[in-house]
Motif scaffolding. Structure first.
Motif, PDB file in Angstrom:
ATOM      1  N   TYR A  52      43.137  34.977  44.118  1.00  0.00           N
ATOM      2  CA  TYR A  52      43.027  33.936  45.130  1.00  0.00           C
ATOM      3  C   TYR A  52      44.136  32.898  44.996  1.00  0.00           C
ATOM      4  N   ARG A  53      44.642  32.689  43.793  1.00  0.00           N
ATOM      5  CA  ARG A  53      45.719  31.717  43.586  1.00  0.00           C
ATOM      6  C   ARG A  53      47.000  32.146  44.287  1.00  0.00           C
ATOM      7  N   PHE A  54      47.152  33.454  44.521  1.00  0.00           N
ATOM      8  CA  PHE A  54      48.389  33.973  45.105  1.00  0.00           C
ATOM      9  C   PHE A  54      48.208  34.385  46.570  1.00  0.00           C
ATOM     10  N   VAL A  55      47.081  35.023  46.892  1.00  0.00           N
ATOM     11  CA  VAL A  55      46.869  35.540  48.247  1.00  0.00           C
ATOM     12  C   VAL A  55      46.271  34.475  49.161  1.00  0.00           C
ATOM     13  N   LEU A  56      45.254  33.754  48.660  1.00  0.00           N
ATOM     14  CA  LEU A  56      44.562  32.733  49.452  1.00  0.00           C
ATOM     15  C   LEU A  56      44.475  31.441  48.641  1.00  0.00           C
ATOM     16  N   PRO A  57      45.613  30.830  48.323  1.00  0.00           N
ATOM     17  CA  PRO A  57      45.591  29.683  47.403  1.00  0.00           C
ATOM     18  C   PRO A  57      44.887  28.454  47.951  1.00  0.00           C
ATOM     19  N   TRP A  58      44.693  28.394  49.262  1.00  0.00           N
ATOM     20  CA  TRP A  58      44.074  27.230  49.887  1.00  0.00           C
ATOM     21  C   TRP A  58      42.537  27.261  49.829  1.00  0.00           C
ATOM     22  N   VAL A  59      41.945  28.398  49.473  1.00  0.00           N
ATOM     23  CA  VAL A  59      40.491  28.534  49.548  1.00  0.00           C
ATOM     24  C   VAL A  59      39.809  27.547  48.607  1.00  0.00           C
ATOM     25  N   ARG A  60      38.821  26.838  49.166  1.00  0.00           N
ATOM     26  CA  ARG A  60      38.027  25.888  48.389  1.00  0.00           C
ATOM     27  C   ARG A  60      36.714  26.557  47.976  1.00  0.00           C
ATOM     28  N   PHE A  61      36.354  26.385  46.722  1.00  0.00           N
ATOM     29  CA  PHE A  61      35.124  26.976  46.214  1.00  0.00           C
ATOM     30  C   PHE A  61      34.069  25.899  46.019  1.00  0.00           C
ATOM     31  N   PRO A  62      32.795  26.260  46.125  1.00  0.00           N
ATOM     32  CA  PRO A  62      32.245  27.598  46.406  1.00  0.00           C
ATOM     33  C   PRO A  62      32.528  28.028  47.837  1.00  0.00           C
ATOM     34  N   VAL A  96      37.874  32.250  55.471  1.00  0.00           N
ATOM     35  CA  VAL A  96      38.862  32.090  54.401  1.00  0.00           C
ATOM     36  C   VAL A  96      40.256  31.779  54.921  1.00  0.00           C
ATOM     37  N   GLU A  97      40.401  31.677  56.239  1.00  0.00           N
ATOM     38  CA  GLU A  97      41.719  31.359  56.783  1.00  0.00           C
ATOM     39  C   GLU A  97      42.072  29.897  56.517  1.00  0.00           C
ATOM     40  N   LYS A  98      43.346  29.617  56.321  1.00  0.00           N
ATOM     41  CA  LYS A  98      43.784  28.277  55.919  1.00  0.00           C
ATOM     42  C   LYS A  98      43.354  27.211  56.903  1.00  0.00           C
ATOM     43  N   SER A  99      43.411  27.511  58.200  1.00  0.00           N
ATOM     44  CA  SER A  99      43.085  26.507  59.207  1.00  0.00           C
ATOM     45  C   SER A  99      41.586  26.340  59.411  1.00  0.00           C
ATOM     46  N   ARG A 100      40.765  27.207  58.808  1.00  0.00           N
ATOM     47  CA  ARG A 100      39.308  27.123  58.948  1.00  0.00           C
ATOM     48  C   ARG A 100      38.688  26.735  57.600  1.00  0.00           C
ATOM     49  N   ASN A 101      38.763  27.620  56.627  1.00  0.00           N
ATOM     50  CA  ASN A 101      38.500  27.306  55.218  1.00  0.00           C
ATOM     51  C   ASN A 101      37.156  26.608  55.006  1.00  0.00           C
ATOM     52  N   ARG A 102      36.081  27.262  55.479  1.00  0.00           N
ATOM     53  CA  ARG A 102      34.762  26.674  55.259  1.00  0.00           C
ATOM     54  C   ARG A 102      33.710  27.775  55.141  1.00  0.00           C
ATOM     55  N   PRO A 103      32.722  27.581  54.269  1.00  0.00           N
ATOM     56  CA  PRO A 103      31.715  28.617  54.022  1.00  0.00           C
ATOM     57  C   PRO A 103      30.936  29.033  55.262  1.00  0.00           C
TER      58      PRO A 103
END
Length: 349
Positions: A52-62, A96-103
Motif C-alpha cells: 500500500y505504501r507504493f501502490v496506494l500510498p494515500w489510503v487512510r486506515f482503517p 480506495v481511489e485518491k479522490s474518494r479515499n473513504r471506507p
C-alpha cells in the motif's frame, strides 16, 4: 434501508482483516447506497500490507477495500433520477481511489456508497453473483480502449457501425480481456486476440474473429497474418509478459501504434520508454480513472444497461462462488493468489 451495517475492515498496513460494525452510510449528491448481495475479488484486493505504501500510498486506515459489487439500491442522493430504490444493479466501488479515499465506498460491506454514474441496472435474469464479475474488469477494459490518454477509440453503442480496422487484445481470456473483446466489437472493430488454446472457443463466442495461442513461438507472425491488410486501431496488452510481444506486433502492423497496458508497474514505464524508440506509444491503464471523465457514464449509464438487457453484452467471465458472507472474503483472496483462469471468484453477502 438497513438500520445496521457490517464491514470487512483492513485495520492497518500488514494487519489481518476484521469483520465489525460500520456506519450506516448516507448517499451524497449523485450517489446511491446499495445493499450488497455479491462481491468479486481482484488482484488489487490481494495487495500485501507493505504494498500500500507504493501502490496506494494515500489510503487512510482503517479502510474497507473491494471494487466489484452487485445488489439492490436502498437509498438515492440528490440529483439521482436514473436509479430508484429496490432496483437491482452492479457497480464499481471506488473507496480506495485518491479522490474518494473513504471506507463507505469500499465493496466489502453490507451497505456501500457508489457514484451513480458507475452503476448500471441489471436484468432480472442476471444473478447477482454473475453480475459482480463485471465492474473493475469492465472499467479497466473501457479505460484502455476509449479514454483519450490510451487508445481513444469511439465509444461502444448497441448498434455499432463497422470499422475497417482491427483491435488486438493480448490476454483475451482474462477478466479484463474478455470485456475488452466485447467492448471493441460493440464499438464496431474487428478483434484479433490471444489466449491459451482451451479458451479459444470462448473468446470467439464473445466476438473475436481470430484467436492465437500466446505461447506459440511464432505468435507475432500469426497475429500479423490474422490482422491481415486491415489497419490496427490499437492494442490492449493484459497481464505480465504481454507488453514486449504486443509492442512488437504494433511496430510491424500498419495503422495506429498505440498499446494500452493493463499491467501498470515500474517495469511497464521502462518498457514504454523503450517502445518510444520503436515509434510505439505505450500507456498504463488505471481502471478507475473513468470515474472522472466521459467514459464512465458512457459505459455504465448509456451503454451497459441496454446491452445487458438485450443480451448484446455478456457478464463474463464465469462466476465461481467460493464463499458466503464477509468472513469468507479473505479465503477468496487466498484462492485468487493461487491463480485462476477463465473464471472470477465471487462471495455472496
Amino acid at each position: 434501508m438497513d438500520s445496521e451495517n457490517t464491514a470487512l475492515w483492513l485495520p492497518a498496513r500488514g494487519k489481518k482483516f476484521e469483520v465489525g460494525p460500520a456506519p450506516v452510510p448516507e448517499p451524497g449528491d449523485e450517489e446511491v447506497v446499495v445493499r450488497v448481495r455479491a462481491v468479486a475479488v481482484n488482484f488489487l484486493d490481494t495487495l500485501p500490507g507493505y504494498a500500500y505504501r507504493f501502490v496506494l500510498p494515500w489510503v487512510r486506515f482503517p479502510m474497507v477495500i473491494g471494487t466489484d459489487v452487485a445488489g439492490e439500491v436502498v437509498a438515492v442522493g440528490r440529483n439521482v433520477s436514473r436509479l430508484s430504490v429496490g432496483e437491482r444493479v452492479l457497480g464499481h466501488a471506488v473507496g480506495v481511489e485518491k479522490s474518494r479515499n473513504r471506507p463507505a465506498e469500499g465493496a466489502f460491506q453490507h451497505l456501500v456508497v457508489l457514484m451513480q454514474h458507475l452503476v448500471a441496472p441489471i436484468p432480472g435474469a442476471l444473478a447477482f453473483e454473475q453480475a459482480a464479475v463485471l465492474p473493475l474488469a469492465l472499467s479497466t477494459a473501457a479505460t484502455g480502449l476509449f479514454q483519450s490518454d490510451h487508445l481513444g477509440l469511439p465509444l461502444p453503442t448497441s448498434v455499432p457501425t463497422e470499422k475497417n480496422s482491427t483491435v488486438l487484445v493480448w490476454g483475451a481470456s482474462t477478466s479484463v480481456g474478455i470485456n475488452a473483446v466485447q467492448l471493441a466489437r460493440s464499438a464496431g472493430y474487428r478483434v484479433v486476440a490471444t489466449a491459451s488454446p482451451r479458451n479459444h472457443d470462448w473468446v470467439r463466442s464473445v466476438g473475436a474473429a481470430e484467436v492465437v495461442d500466446y505461447r506459440s513461438k511464432t505468435v507475432a507472425a500469426e497475429l500479423l497474418q490474422a490482422i491481415g491488410g486491415q489497419p490496427l486501431a490499437g492494442t490492449v496488452a493484459i497481464g505480465s509478459g504481454s507488453l514486449p510481444p504486443a509492442v512488437e506486433v504494433a511496430r510491424r502492423a500498419k495503422g495506429t501504434r498505440k498499446v494500452a497496458s493493463a499491467h501498470p508497474d515500474p517495469v511497464t514505464r521502462l518498457r514504454a520508454w523503450r517502445a518510444r524508440r520503436k515509434n510505439v506509444q505505450v500507456s498504463a491503464i488505471w481502471g478507475a480513472s473513468l470515474k472522472d471523465n466521459e467514459v464512465g457514464p458512457a459505459i455504465y449509464t448509456s451503454f451497459l444497461p441496454q446491452a445487458l438487457a438485450s443480451n448484446a453484452y455478456r457478464a463474463e467471465p464465469r462466476a465461481t462462488v467460493v464463499g458466503h458472507g464477509l468472513t469468507d472474503v479473505p479465503n477468496a483472496l487466498e484462492l485468487l493468489r493461487e491463480g485462476v483462469s477463465g473464471e472470477k471468484l465471487v462471495v455472496t453477502i
